[in-house]
Scaffold this active site. Structure first.
Site, PDB file in Angstrom:
ATOM      1  N   GLY A   1      33.038 -16.709 -42.885  1.00  0.00           N
ATOM      2  CA  GLY A   1      33.527 -17.979 -43.400  1.00  0.00           C
ATOM      3  C   GLY A   1      35.048 -17.932 -43.438  1.00  0.00           C
ATOM      4  O   GLY A   1      35.736 -18.512 -42.599  1.00  0.00           O
ATOM      5  N   ARG A   2      35.555 -17.165 -44.409  1.00  0.00           N
ATOM      6  CA  ARG A   2      36.994 -17.095 -44.658  1.00  0.00           C
ATOM      7  C   ARG A   2      37.801 -16.786 -43.395  1.00  0.00           C
ATOM      8  O   ARG A   2      38.805 -17.448 -43.113  1.00  0.00           O
ATOM      9  CB  ARG A   2      37.261 -16.012 -45.711  1.00  0.00           C
ATOM     10  CG  ARG A   2      38.693 -15.997 -46.236  1.00  0.00           C
ATOM     11  CD  ARG A   2      38.916 -14.814 -47.182  1.00  0.00           C
ATOM     12  NE  ARG A   2      37.978 -14.764 -48.286  1.00  0.00           N
ATOM     13  CZ  ARG A   2      38.129 -15.403 -49.446  1.00  0.00           C
ATOM     14  NH1 ARG A   2      39.205 -16.131 -49.658  1.00  0.00           N
ATOM     15  NH2 ARG A   2      37.219 -15.286 -50.393  1.00  0.00           N
TER      16      ARG A   2
ATOM     17  N   TYR B   1      37.789 -21.554 -48.946  1.00  0.00           N
ATOM     18  CA  TYR B   1      37.646 -21.345 -50.399  1.00  0.00           C
ATOM     19  C   TYR B   1      38.886 -21.877 -51.123  1.00  0.00           C
ATOM     20  O   TYR B   1      39.479 -21.179 -51.955  1.00  0.00           O
ATOM     21  CB  TYR B   1      37.415 -19.865 -50.716  1.00  0.00           C
ATOM     22  CG  TYR B   1      36.243 -19.260 -49.984  1.00  0.00           C
ATOM     23  CD1 TYR B   1      34.937 -19.590 -50.343  1.00  0.00           C
ATOM     24  CD2 TYR B   1      36.439 -18.373 -48.920  1.00  0.00           C
ATOM     25  CE1 TYR B   1      33.860 -19.047 -49.662  1.00  0.00           C
ATOM     26  CE2 TYR B   1      35.359 -17.835 -48.248  1.00  0.00           C
ATOM     27  CZ  TYR B   1      34.076 -18.176 -48.616  1.00  0.00           C
ATOM     28  OH  TYR B   1      32.998 -17.638 -47.945  1.00  0.00           O
TER      29      TYR B   1
ATOM     30  N   CYS C   1      47.844 -27.656 -67.815  1.00  0.00           N
ATOM     31  CA  CYS C   1      48.294 -27.107 -69.083  1.00  0.00           C
ATOM     32  C   CYS C   1      47.589 -25.776 -69.348  1.00  0.00           C
ATOM     33  O   CYS C   1      46.883 -25.632 -70.345  1.00  0.00           O
ATOM     34  CB  CYS C   1      48.013 -28.092 -70.205  1.00  0.00           C
ATOM     35  SG  CYS C   1      48.648 -29.729 -69.841  1.00  0.00           S
TER      36      CYS C   1
ATOM     37  N   GLU D   1      28.314 -13.908 -39.563  1.00  0.00           N
ATOM     38  CA  GLU D   1      28.477 -15.240 -40.161  1.00  0.00           C
ATOM     39  C   GLU D   1      29.704 -15.271 -41.065  1.00  0.00           C
ATOM     40  O   GLU D   1      29.591 -15.411 -42.277  1.00  0.00           O
ATOM     41  CB  GLU D   1      27.209 -15.670 -40.913  1.00  0.00           C
ATOM     42  CG  GLU D   1      26.661 -14.636 -41.855  1.00  0.00           C
ATOM     43  CD  GLU D   1      25.406 -15.068 -42.599  1.00  0.00           C
ATOM     44  OE1 GLU D   1      24.703 -15.972 -42.141  1.00  0.00           O
ATOM     45  OE2 GLU D   1      25.151 -14.476 -43.663  1.00  0.00           O
TER      46      GLU D   1
ATOM     47  N   GLY E   1      32.405 -11.582 -44.389  1.00  0.00           N
ATOM     48  CA  GLY E   1      33.229 -10.690 -45.207  1.00  0.00           C
ATOM     49  C   GLY E   1      34.395 -10.060 -44.473  1.00  0.00           C
ATOM     50  O   GLY E   1      34.990  -9.101 -44.978  1.00  0.00           O
TER      51      GLY E   1
HETATM   52  C1  LIG Z   1      29.797 -16.236 -48.422  1.00  0.00           C
HETATM   53  C2  LIG Z   1      28.886 -15.660 -47.417  1.00  0.00           C
HETATM   54  C3  LIG Z   1      29.326 -15.435 -46.106  1.00  0.00           C
HETATM   55  C4  LIG Z   1      30.757 -15.645 -45.679  1.00  0.00           C
HETATM   56  O1  LIG Z   1      31.582 -14.723 -46.300  1.00  0.00           O
HETATM   57  P1  LIG Z   1      33.157 -14.658 -45.913  1.00  0.00           P
HETATM   58  O2  LIG Z   1      33.692 -13.625 -46.842  1.00  0.00           O
HETATM   59  O3  LIG Z   1      33.707 -16.007 -46.152  1.00  0.00           O
HETATM   60  O4  LIG Z   1      33.225 -14.256 -44.490  1.00  0.00           O
HETATM   61  C5  LIG Z   1      28.405 -14.986 -45.180  1.00  0.00           C
HETATM   62  N1  LIG Z   1      27.123 -14.757 -45.526  1.00  0.00           N
HETATM   63  C6  LIG Z   1      26.669 -14.957 -46.782  1.00  0.00           C
HETATM   64  C7  LIG Z   1      25.249 -14.707 -47.098  1.00  0.00           C
HETATM   65  C8  LIG Z   1      27.532 -15.408 -47.769  1.00  0.00           C
HETATM   66  O5  LIG Z   1      27.086 -15.575 -49.006  1.00  0.00           O
END
Ligand SMILES: *Cc1c(COP(=O)(O)O)cnc(C)c1O
Length: 418
Positions: A276-277, A381, A352, A274, A238
């Site tokens: 992601g983004r 994403y 469209c 953990e 996050g």
């Molecule tokens: C989606 C998710 C993440 C990654 O979130 P980001 O906003 O991409 O950093 C980490 N842990 C869990 C459990 C998630 O569902």
């Protein structure tokens, strides 16, 4: 605004229009960024990558040397990630794990289970007890809790996943029930390892660090109450990504400094993040060309090849995707080349639906059909959350620049975005 790296720009200009739109991933930049993130975190903190942000195999391979593991949230991700990067440690999270998915994860020796409910704990206990082999060590369990995010930490735009009704994790009121199941000897094939909490998305470093500290305190109190050791706390992802400023980065050093203090206060405890983004958003680019330019009721529109069926991020989040225009001198057709006026332009796609807008108010005076546009921050994403087959346009080609052992720009054959 920072434009694309020269290698990305050169490739975006060199690709034949039949290969547009194109996703271009800069594996060199990705590896450098991940290495910097790893270096900013203290040794007591593990860095996992949440594969759902972008599970492209070459991205996983580029991230592997700089991460301690990957978080997968489905049986599909599990099988995919194991095939892409065998041997990299995994944590299996996500709501609604099926018995078949859990059995497959046990079979593959997945390192950690992030358990989302008491029902899931029972399922896991049963399947762990009845798996073949017999000599396997207990499965490590982190209980995922839907804890209340401390008040005042949620800035505007942040997405709260915790502290309110949700399908994610266990309600804190079930903590003692779940802990008793793990500690009363009834589930010897499971081992209480720690707590997992992914509570908010889009927080800055000071706020996210305060959440991590609060989660760790709560987890330590829970373990203490049940007389067990707290080995690990996974404080989730996050980390904020600012789409309005592609050069900005989450303050990993500031975040790491707070996590180091939290970890030092509890010797032996490992923390885990953990994201992601915040790891992969910056390494991806979506390159395309302008098909048409026109005015509509006083506003300028450019229609580009492709759209939000390839790059859903701006539609999903309601932002303007940052972009750079690359003017192209030549025009191959005998008919007149459309060109815009001096004002800002809305960049729309080929779908469209009025929702198919990639960026508004783009300062692109004189934009012409045939010019190219490179959208930045398309590495997370983006392709993998998009509705690829709506309207049946061709899939983008996919290209890599740089990467481990490949210092030269390298254009891979089109793979249909696989
Ligand atoms: C989606 C998710 C993440 C990654 O979130 P980001 O906003 O991409 O950093 C980490 N842990 C869990 C459990 C998630 O569902």
């Amino acid at each position: 605004m920072t434009g694309p790296d020269p290698r990305v720009r050169d490739l975006a200009l060199a690709l034949p229009s039949a290969e547009l739109p194109a996703y271009i991933y800069d594996l060199t930049a990705l590896a450098a960024h991940a290495a910097a993130v790893r270096a900013a975190l203290p040794p007591q903190v593990d860095l996992y990558y949440a594969a759902k942000a972008n599970p492209e195999p070459r991205i996983l391979a580029a991230l592997a040397p700089h991460t301690d593991g990957f978080e997968v949230s489905s049986g599909g991700e599990l099988a995919h990630v194991v095939a892409a990067v065998p041997e990299h440690p995994l944590a299996f999270g996500g709501p609604g794990k099926t018995p078949a998915e859990i059995a497959a994860a046990l079979e593959r020796g997945v390192g950690r289970f992030h358990v989302e409910s008491v029902h899931e704990l029972r399922t896991l206990a049963h399947l762990a007890a009845h798996r073949g082999g017999g000599q396997d060590r207990p499965a490590r369990v982190l209980l995922r809790f839907n804890l209340t995010v401390p008040r005042g930490l949620l800035a505007a735009g942040a997405l709260a996943m915790g502290g309110r009704p949700s399908p994610f994790g266990l309600d804190p009121r079930e903590a003692d029930t779940a802990m008793r199941m793990l500690t009363d000897g009834s589930c010897p094939q499971l081992e209480f390892t720690g707590v997992h909490a992914h509570l908010a998305s889009g927080l800055g470093a000071p706020e996210l660090a305060a959440v991590a500290e609060a989660v760790t305190d709560w987890a330590a109190a829970l373990a203490h109450r049940h007389g067990v050791t707290l080995h690990e706390v996974n404080v989730g992802g996050g980390m904020h990504v600012d789409y309005a400023d592609p050069a900005a980065r989450f303050d990993w050093a500031g975040y790491g400094a707070v996590l180091a203090r939290v970890a030092r206060a509890r010797p032996g405890l490992r923390l885990r993040v953990e994201p992601g983004r915040a790891l992969t958003a910056y390494c991806g680019w979506y390159a395309t060309d302008v098909l048409d330019v026109k005015r509509s009721h006083g506003e300028e529109f450019a229609v580009v090849r492709g759209g939000t069926h390839h790059l859903r991020t701006p539609a999903a989040r309601g932002h303007d995707q940052p972009c750079t225009v690359l003017p192209v001198a030549g025009w191959p057709h005998p008919w007149l080349r459309p060109a815009g006026g001096p004002g800002p332009v809305t960049l729309a796609g080929q779908l469209c639906t009025p929702k198919d807008v990639l960026a508004r108010a783009v300062p692109a005076a004189g934009l012409r059909a045939g010019d190219r546009v490179v959208f930045a921050m398309a590495g997370a994403y983006a392709w993998n959350i998009s509705h690829h087959d709506f309207l049946m346009h061709p899939h983008p080609s996919v290209h890599m620049v740089g990467g481990p052992g490949r210092p030269e720009p390298h254009a891979a054959p089109a793979t249909g975005g696989a």
